[in-house]
Scaffold this active site. Structure first.
Site, PDB file in Angstrom:
ATOM      1  N   LYS A  27      -5.188  16.152  12.554  1.00  0.00           N
ATOM      2  CA  LYS A  27      -4.926  17.488  13.088  1.00  0.00           C
ATOM      3  C   LYS A  27      -5.615  17.551  14.454  1.00  0.00           C
ATOM      4  O   LYS A  27      -6.836  17.696  14.540  1.00  0.00           O
ATOM      5  CB  LYS A  27      -5.469  18.564  12.148  1.00  0.00           C
ATOM      6  CG  LYS A  27      -5.147  19.961  12.617  1.00  0.00           C
ATOM      7  CD  LYS A  27      -5.650  20.992  11.631  1.00  0.00           C
ATOM      8  CE  LYS A  27      -5.140  22.380  11.950  1.00  0.00           C
ATOM      9  NZ  LYS A  27      -5.318  22.798  13.319  1.00  0.00           N
ATOM     10  N   GLU A  86      -9.660  18.061  14.438  1.00  0.00           N
ATOM     11  CA  GLU A  86     -10.199  19.148  13.617  1.00  0.00           C
ATOM     12  C   GLU A  86     -10.201  18.828  12.140  1.00  0.00           C
ATOM     13  O   GLU A  86     -10.807  19.541  11.359  1.00  0.00           O
ATOM     14  CB  GLU A  86      -9.281  20.363  13.780  1.00  0.00           C
ATOM     15  CG  GLU A  86      -9.672  21.351  14.804  1.00  0.00           C
ATOM     16  CD  GLU A  86      -8.808  22.601  14.663  1.00  0.00           C
ATOM     17  OE1 GLU A  86      -7.564  22.479  14.628  1.00  0.00           O
ATOM     18  OE2 GLU A  86      -9.374  23.697  14.574  1.00  0.00           O
ATOM     19  N   ARG A 103       3.022  27.878  21.024  1.00  0.00           N
ATOM     20  CA  ARG A 103       3.151  28.290  19.620  1.00  0.00           C
ATOM     21  C   ARG A 103       3.930  29.598  19.516  1.00  0.00           C
ATOM     22  O   ARG A 103       4.620  29.849  18.548  1.00  0.00           O
ATOM     23  CB  ARG A 103       1.740  28.476  19.064  1.00  0.00           C
ATOM     24  CG  ARG A 103       1.662  28.864  17.627  1.00  0.00           C
ATOM     25  CD  ARG A 103       0.233  29.225  17.300  1.00  0.00           C
ATOM     26  NE  ARG A 103       0.065  29.494  15.899  1.00  0.00           N
ATOM     27  CZ  ARG A 103       0.432  30.610  15.299  1.00  0.00           C
ATOM     28  NH1 ARG A 103       1.018  31.568  15.992  1.00  0.00           N
ATOM     29  NH2 ARG A 103       0.219  30.770  14.004  1.00  0.00           N
ATOM     30  N   ARG A 125       5.119  29.747   7.045  1.00  0.00           N
ATOM     31  CA  ARG A 125       3.828  29.194   6.655  1.00  0.00           C
ATOM     32  C   ARG A 125       4.083  28.553   5.308  1.00  0.00           C
ATOM     33  O   ARG A 125       4.120  29.222   4.289  1.00  0.00           O
ATOM     34  CB  ARG A 125       2.784  30.298   6.558  1.00  0.00           C
ATOM     35  CG  ARG A 125       1.371  29.767   6.384  1.00  0.00           C
ATOM     36  CD  ARG A 125       0.348  30.878   6.413  1.00  0.00           C
ATOM     37  NE  ARG A 125       0.281  31.552   7.700  1.00  0.00           N
ATOM     38  CZ  ARG A 125      -0.252  31.044   8.809  1.00  0.00           C
ATOM     39  NH1 ARG A 125      -0.777  29.845   8.765  1.00  0.00           N
ATOM     40  NH2 ARG A 125      -0.273  31.717   9.925  1.00  0.00           N
ATOM     41  N   LYS A 159      -3.379  22.410   5.744  1.00  0.00           N
ATOM     42  CA  LYS A 159      -4.362  21.975   6.758  1.00  0.00           C
ATOM     43  C   LYS A 159      -5.729  21.869   6.098  1.00  0.00           C
ATOM     44  O   LYS A 159      -6.096  22.716   5.278  1.00  0.00           O
ATOM     45  CB  LYS A 159      -4.377  22.922   7.953  1.00  0.00           C
ATOM     46  CG  LYS A 159      -4.482  24.394   7.630  1.00  0.00           C
ATOM     47  CD  LYS A 159      -4.346  25.241   8.887  1.00  0.00           C
ATOM     48  CE  LYS A 159      -4.325  26.721   8.540  1.00  0.00           C
ATOM     49  NZ  LYS A 159      -4.130  27.638   9.629  1.00  0.00           N
ATOM     50  N   GLU A 182      -1.956  13.443   8.287  1.00  0.00           N
ATOM     51  CA  GLU A 182      -1.911  13.194   9.737  1.00  0.00           C
ATOM     52  C   GLU A 182      -3.162  13.767  10.368  1.00  0.00           C
ATOM     53  O   GLU A 182      -3.709  14.754   9.869  1.00  0.00           O
ATOM     54  CB  GLU A 182      -0.711  13.936  10.357  1.00  0.00           C
ATOM     55  CG  GLU A 182       0.604  13.259  10.177  1.00  0.00           C
ATOM     56  CD  GLU A 182       1.765  14.109  10.720  1.00  0.00           C
ATOM     57  OE1 GLU A 182       1.550  15.197  11.286  1.00  0.00           O
ATOM     58  OE2 GLU A 182       2.907  13.660  10.549  1.00  0.00           O
TER      59      GLU A 182
HETATM   60  P1  ATP Z   1      -2.340  29.575  11.871  1.00  0.00           P
HETATM   61  O1  ATP Z   1      -3.812  29.878  11.859  1.00  0.00           O
HETATM   62  O2  ATP Z   1      -1.467  30.764  12.021  1.00  0.00           O
HETATM   63  O3  ATP Z   1      -1.921  28.578  10.861  1.00  0.00           O
HETATM   64  P2  ATP Z   1      -2.886  28.148  14.082  1.00  0.00           P
HETATM   65  O4  ATP Z   1      -2.143  27.866  15.331  1.00  0.00           O
HETATM   66  O5  ATP Z   1      -4.203  28.821  14.165  1.00  0.00           O
HETATM   67  O6  ATP Z   1      -1.985  28.905  13.203  1.00  0.00           O
HETATM   68  P3  ATP Z   1      -4.065  25.969  12.876  1.00  0.00           P
HETATM   69  O7  ATP Z   1      -4.893  26.529  11.820  1.00  0.00           O
HETATM   70  O8  ATP Z   1      -4.764  25.573  14.128  1.00  0.00           O
HETATM   71  O9  ATP Z   1      -2.904  26.901  13.190  1.00  0.00           O
HETATM   72  O10 ATP Z   1      -3.177  24.747  12.311  1.00  0.00           O
HETATM   73  C1  ATP Z   1      -1.881  24.428  12.710  1.00  0.00           C
HETATM   74  C2  ATP Z   1      -1.843  23.917  14.136  1.00  0.00           C
HETATM   75  O11 ATP Z   1      -2.406  22.622  14.222  1.00  0.00           O
HETATM   76  C3  ATP Z   1      -0.438  23.731  14.662  1.00  0.00           C
HETATM   77  O12 ATP Z   1       0.066  24.940  15.165  1.00  0.00           O
HETATM   78  C4  ATP Z   1      -0.608  22.671  15.742  1.00  0.00           C
HETATM   79  O13 ATP Z   1      -0.855  23.314  16.968  1.00  0.00           O
HETATM   80  C5  ATP Z   1      -1.865  21.932  15.341  1.00  0.00           C
HETATM   81  N1  ATP Z   1      -1.662  20.532  14.957  1.00  0.00           N
HETATM   82  C6  ATP Z   1      -2.441  19.491  15.354  1.00  0.00           C
HETATM   83  N2  ATP Z   1      -2.061  18.347  14.822  1.00  0.00           N
HETATM   84  C7  ATP Z   1      -0.974  18.604  14.034  1.00  0.00           C
HETATM   85  C8  ATP Z   1      -0.143  17.808  13.200  1.00  0.00           C
HETATM   86  N3  ATP Z   1      -0.338  16.512  13.036  1.00  0.00           N
HETATM   87  N4  ATP Z   1       0.869  18.442  12.559  1.00  0.00           N
HETATM   88  C9  ATP Z   1       1.070  19.763  12.694  1.00  0.00           C
HETATM   89  N5  ATP Z   1       0.302  20.568  13.462  1.00  0.00           N
HETATM   90  C10 ATP Z   1      -0.715  20.000  14.130  1.00  0.00           C
END
Ligand code: ATP
Length: 631
Positions: free
Chosen positions: A290, A442, A311, A461, A467, A288
């Protein structure tokens, strides 16, 4: 439900005035917990406390649990403590008759206002003995302090603190002051509190019914309490239900509900498409987009109320009046309640495309008026967790996706489904990744599609969600979210701002912030100025006792801060360091970032949500150079 007559085990607790739990009861447990680093012992001490409370005054158990995790209620209600150093020093001075200067001198040596409060109290002669503090009085006072706002709030708060400090005995002042600061720091993690609660309930119910509890009962109860807490992070509800209906009936009675945010599922980082294929092997997965915005958990309650949570489960509804005007417009008519997991992204109305995160961050966070909104928001929904009163957490992602598509209606620029592609072909994934970046995302999220593994795992997690961030493929695979601990004065052009900052990661085992790098790159002049203005208000007299840093004079920052801000930081790679302390417990040596670069402030993350030392160590170990050496 529990109706049988009970055999009561006599309690050792002496209630104040025959009805109130003494504050000393919980403080004794805090002292025991602080004196050990064994998790099993910590849980045992805490569950013993909870059991005593259940025996003597069960209606106070949720208050006791909240005091143990140093909160005043569920996160989503937003009532917070965390008083600044100057207010506490002032109250301490007034309560003990010492000068603020004396207290500050002690603070420089000890780094812990709690210790100082205890020592100052013990020296203070008392004319008459005030009434001992009860748990209820302490909690009510903490609530009042947190709720007090307005012109004379400072004096009111000092008044309440002074009254409590005067009544403190022995170590009570130490823990009271730490509670006021919002940081108990005795090594009592929330996980342990939940485990202790489950154990206490099983023991209490066995006593009541005069039967022995088995290990199976205990571990079942632990799983139940942890699971329910991820779905309904509200101690009051869970504890009251367990008291009334028994701990094993909690899942039946305390279910996922629209209006109560659940802890979001999180992803693990990956560094390459091939790593994804290694991880998922034969499994069917989906890729998907991001999206680069802010997580938004959107709830529709049966009465038509819509709520949006961040979040961190903070209520962000008032941030999106423009989006929410029009009520249930995202859903079809037969939908009466839902919980959606989405990313809120800034949207360019003219060009009909996504705008970068920086644009989104120019929107006000609070008290937004629909008329004044300049930046339009589009929600990209990637999951549905609850629909018309039913939890969908255990459904497969394939089926949740079908439910999402069949019950919700897209509306360009306001509400869309996340773009996805189901493929396990390396070239196709690579092309989709490139496409996502062209579309201002991203990178990709890769998720298991079918079977039990594809269920939604609140708060976890999970390795079922990966990701893949385009920008970080060359580095460590992810950015880091670090806490600002101190700053160095600028020279030359940067004299009215700090020139560089000291950052730390969070060691969730020891509850310490471990230094990881000095950072001076990636800031615009405007950001430097605004950071200076915000951070100079949080300067503290001395580093906290829970900062782990190099004590050498050349490495220490010019000023230390009360930790309050989290920054997302990019790094070229990680290396071992003689100065920095990240991961030192695990590796014997600290890790630092090479060429760190500031990306953004993460105001959707609290300081305890920062990248952990454990994560830093795992980034370090996965680094190609380290792996090659080990080979
Ligand atoms: P962490 O670093 O603790 O994993 P984070 O909030 O910094 O948390 P990210 O690295 O940015 O996380 O990656 C997960 C985030 O990506 C999710 O919390 C969500 O906000 C965002 N996101 C964007 N698109 C999607 C998607 N398709 N599915 C799930 N999350 C998504």
């Amino acid at each position: 439900s529990i109706t049988q007559t009970q055999k009561n085990t006599p309690s050792k607790v002496k209630l104040l005035d025959g009805k109130y739990l003494p504050y000393s009861l919980i403080v004794n447990t805090f002292e025991q917990v602080e004196s050990t680093s064994s998790r099993l012992k910590i849980i045992a001490y805490t569950s013993e406390l909870f059991l005593e409370v259940l025996r003597t005054s069960p209606e106070d158990l949720s208050t006791v649990a909240y005091l143990c995790i140093n909160r005043l209620g569920p996160d989503y209600e937003g009532l917070e403590l965390g008083l600044g150093e100057s207010l506490i020093i002032k109250s301490l001075a007034e309560a003990t008759g010492r000068t603020q200067a004396q207290i500050k001198t002690d603070y420089r040596d000890l780094g812990d206002l709690g210790e100082i409060a205890m020592k100052s109290r013990n020296k203070q002669p008392t004319m008459f003995k005030p009434k001992p503090l009860s748990i209820n009085v302490v909690f009510k006072n903490l609530e009042e302090i947190a709720k007090t706002t307005g012109a004379s709030s400072q004096n009111k708060k000092i008044g309440i603190i002074k009254r409590m400090l005067t009544a403190c005995e022995g170590p009570e002042a130490k823990f009271l002051v730490r509670s006021l600061e919002g940081k108990l720091r005795i090594g009592l993690a929330e996980k342990s509190v939940l485990t202790a609660l489950a154990q206490a309930f099983v023991a209490w119910e066995s006593e009541k019914f005069g039967k022995k509890s088995s290990e199976v009962d205990v571990s079942n109860a632990e799983v139940i309490i942890r699971d329910v807490h991820c779905q309904i992070p509200n101690y009051g509800l869970i504890i009251d239900t367990a008291i009334k209906d028994g701990v094993f009936n909690v899942p039946e009675k305390c279910k996922l509900t629209a209006g109560v945010p659940l802890k979001p599922m999180l992803a693990k980082p990956t560094k390459s498409v091939s790593e994804i294929l290694d991880r998922f092997g034969g499994e069917v997965f989906t890729c998907e987009y991001k999206y680069d915005g802010e997580r938004a958990q959107v709830h529709l309650q049966p009465d038509g109320t819509i709520k949006v949570y961040s979040r961190n489960m903070e209520d962000m509804t008032q941030r999106y009046p423009d989006l929410l005007a029009g009520g249930t417009k995202f859903a079809k008519e037969d939908v009466k309640s839902y919980i959606l997991d989405c990313e809120a992204v800034a949207w360019d109305r003219q060009q009909k495309k996504i705008l970068p995160f920086q644009v989104l961050s120019t929107r006000k966070r609070k008290d937004v008026e629909a008329g004044e909104v300049k930046v339009q928001i589009c929600l990209f929904a990637f999951d549905v967790l609850y629909l018309n009163g039913e939890s969908l957490l255990k459904e497969s992602l394939t089926s949740r996706r079908e439910i999402l598509k069949s019950h919700f209606i897209t509306n360009e620029g306001q509400f869309s489904f996340a773009q996805y592609m189901d493929s396990s072909n390396v070239d196709e994934i690579q092309t989709f990744l490139d496409q996502s970046v062209k579309d201002s995302c991203e990178g990709l999220m890769i998720k298991v599609l079918n079977g039990e593994e594809s269920g939604y795992e609140p708060s976890k997690r999970s390795r079922n969600w990966l990701k893949l961030k385009k920008d970080y493929l060359a580095g460590v695979g992810d950015s880091l979210d670090l806490v600002v601990l101190g700053a160095y004065y600028g020279r030359g052009k940067r004299t009215n701002a700090y020139g560089a900052y000291l950052l730390g990661c969070y060691n969730s085992e020891t509850e310490e912030y471990e230094t990881i790098c000095k950072i001076g790159t990636g800031f615009s002049d405007e950001i430097l100025e605004s950071l200076y203005n915000q951070l100079k208000l949080t300067i503290i007299t001395a580093p906290k006792s829970y900062f782990s840093y190099d004590k050498g004079n050349n490495t220490q920052p010019d000023v230390w801060f009360e930790p309050s801000m989290v920054w997302e930081v990019l790094t070229a790679d990680l290396s071992l360091s003689p100065i920095y302390k990240a991961g030192i417990d695990q590796l014997g040596k600290g890790i630092s970032l090479r060429f760190p670069r500031f990306i953004r402030i993460r105001d959707d993350k609290g300081i305890e949500d920062a990248t952990t030392s454990e994560q830093v160590v795992s980034f370090y170990q996965r680094q190609a150079s380290v792996q090659n050496n080990q080979d």
